[in-house]
Design a protein around this motif. Structure first.
Motif, short mmCIF file in Angstrom:
data_model
loop_
_atom_site.label_atom_id
_atom_site.label_comp_id
_atom_site.label_asym_id
_atom_site.label_seq_id
_atom_site.Cartn_x
_atom_site.Cartn_y
_atom_site.Cartn_z
N GLN A 1 -1.55 3.71 1.71
CA GLN A 1 -0.18 3.85 2.26
C GLN A 1 0.84 2.99 1.51
O GLN A 1 2.00 3.40 1.37
N CYS B 1 3.01 -9.07 5.73
CA CYS B 1 2.80 -7.63 5.98
C CYS B 1 1.32 -7.35 6.09
O CYS B 1 0.57 -7.59 5.14
N ASP C 1 11.51 -1.76 3.12
CA ASP C 1 12.93 -1.88 3.49
C ASP C 1 13.53 -3.14 2.87
O ASP C 1 14.65 -3.13 2.34
N GLN D 1 4.04 4.84 -0.30
CA GLN D 1 5.41 4.42 -0.02
C GLN D 1 6.11 3.98 -1.30
O GLN D 1 7.29 4.28 -1.51
N ASN E 1 6.37 -0.17 5.97
CA ASN E 1 7.74 0.35 5.86
C ASN E 1 8.76 -0.76 5.86
O ASN E 1 9.72 -0.75 5.09
N HIS E 2 8.52 -1.75 6.72
CA HIS E 2 9.44 -2.89 6.77
C HIS E 2 9.46 -3.64 5.43
O HIS E 2 10.53 -4.01 4.92
N ASP F 1 -1.06 -1.56 8.67
CA ASP F 1 -0.10 -1.11 9.68
C ASP F 1 1.11 -0.48 8.99
O ASP F 1 1.91 -1.18 8.35
N LEU F 2 1.26 0.84 9.11
CA LEU F 2 2.31 1.56 8.37
C LEU F 2 3.71 1.05 8.71
O LEU F 2 4.59 0.99 7.84
N ALA F 3 3.93 0.66 9.98
CA ALA F 3 5.26 0.17 10.35
C ALA F 3 5.60 -1.10 9.56
O ALA F 3 6.74 -1.28 9.08
N GLN F 4 4.60 -1.98 9.40
CA GLN F 4 4.84 -3.22 8.63
C GLN F 4 5.03 -2.91 7.14
O GLN F 4 5.82 -3.57 6.46
#
Ligand SMILES: NC(=O)c1ccc[n+]([C@@H]2O[C@H](COP(=O)([O-])OP(=O)(O)OC[C@H]3O[C@@H](n4cnc5c(N)ncnc54)[C@H](OP(=O)(O)O)[C@@H]3O)[C@@H](O)[C@H]2O)c1
Length: 260
Positions: free
Chosen positions: A122, A63, A76, A126, A72-73, A67-70
């Motif tokens: 971030q 990760c 998850d 999260q 979030n993953h 990078d916020l998308a990473q």
């Protein structure tokens, strides 16, 4: 000690050096540990080292925390596989090494801040939104800062600025989350022995050690011990604190050899 039995821990930057020791410490004390490096290769290499040290209860997920998308993953996966998170250790860092101020581009500064400040912000937000606020047993956050937030080192403007920002961020997040039962603290190391020391001459290593009142740099485990203390109930009445662990470097005005 088995202070973290049943706890789920996330350590960012767990793929190398100090991060490996932090992961091992939590693992040795009974936790299940999720860790990330910035790439699949570095993360896999870290997982291999940890396995060779006998750390079994580890899950590694690459990760890039900037990078916020990473990010979030990553959460998850933790949600799916563990369903909870108890402790977050923001250890990952861009070292920002070797750029004198006059040669440092703004893009480079933003790159360093992007990992150390944006990344730490971030990941923490999260963790709190997705886990800590929803759990009866609220979570704990530990940041890795640096003594360079208070006493600068040369050619590291972006890094020093990022660690200063982390100290301020720790205090302000601690104020916002304290009433919700979430503690936020930082460990601020000085010299730590990492693989980067392997390429130094013996003279340089000894010179660095003479700079330290205790005459030796920290091991990764010295730092992991402080992080574990801040993550445990042993520090249950502490929040918003920056705990320095630097062999006494920060308490001296000048090294001994120029102190006359
Ligand atoms: N070493 C010291 O003397 C010293 C002194 C004071 C404070 N500190 C602080 O202590 C902590 C550990 O230091 P260290 O020297 O062990 O660090 P390091 O050797 O530089 O390792 C940094 C770790 O962060 C990861 N990382 C870097 N960028 C990332 C990104 N964008 N996304 C996710 N992970 C990323 C690296 O992953 P990859 O393997 O993928 O690169 C690696 O696991 C850091 O916060 C550092 O600032 C260190």
């Amino acid at each position: 000690m088995n202070r973290f039995k049943g706890k789920i821990v996330l350590v960012t930057g767990g793929s190398r050096n100090t991060g490996l020791s932090i992961v091992k410490k939590f693992c040795d004390e009974g936790a299940r540990v999720f860790m990330c490096g910035s790439t699949p290769e570095s993360t896999a290499k870290g997982a291999e080292i940890l396995a060779s040290w006998g750390c079994a209860n580890i899950r590694s997920i690459p990760c890039d925390i900037s990078d916020l998308a990473q990010v979030n993953h990553l959460f998850d996966v933790i949600e799916k596989e563990a369903g909870q998170l108890d402790i977050l250790v923001n250890n990952a860092a861009h070292q920002g090494i070797g750029k004198p101020f006059l040669e440092m581009s703004t893009d480079y500064v933003m790159e360093v801040l992007g990992v150390n400040v944006r990344g730490g912000f971030q990941v923490t937000q999260q963790a709190v939104r997705r886990f800590f606020l929803r759990q009866e047993t609220r979570g704990v956050v530990v940041f890795l800062s640096s003594n360079t937030a208070m006493r600068a080192i040369r050619n590291r403007t972006a890094y020093c600025a990022s660690k200063g920002a982390i100290n301020s961020m720790v205090r302000s997040i601690a104020l916002d989350l304290g009433p919700l039962g979430i503690r936020v603290n930082a460990c601020a190391p000085g010299y730590i022995y990492t693989e980067r020391w392997d390429s130094l001459s013996e003279t340089t290593k000894q010179r660095r050690r003479l700079n330290c009142p205790l005459r030796h740099e920290a091991t990764g485990m010295d730092i992991a011990n402080v992080v574990a203390f801040l993550a445990s109930d042993d520090s249950g009445n502490m929040t918003g604190e920056i705990v320095t662990c630097d062999a006494g470097c920060s308490c001296q005005h000048m090294p001994e050899d120029v102190d006359f």
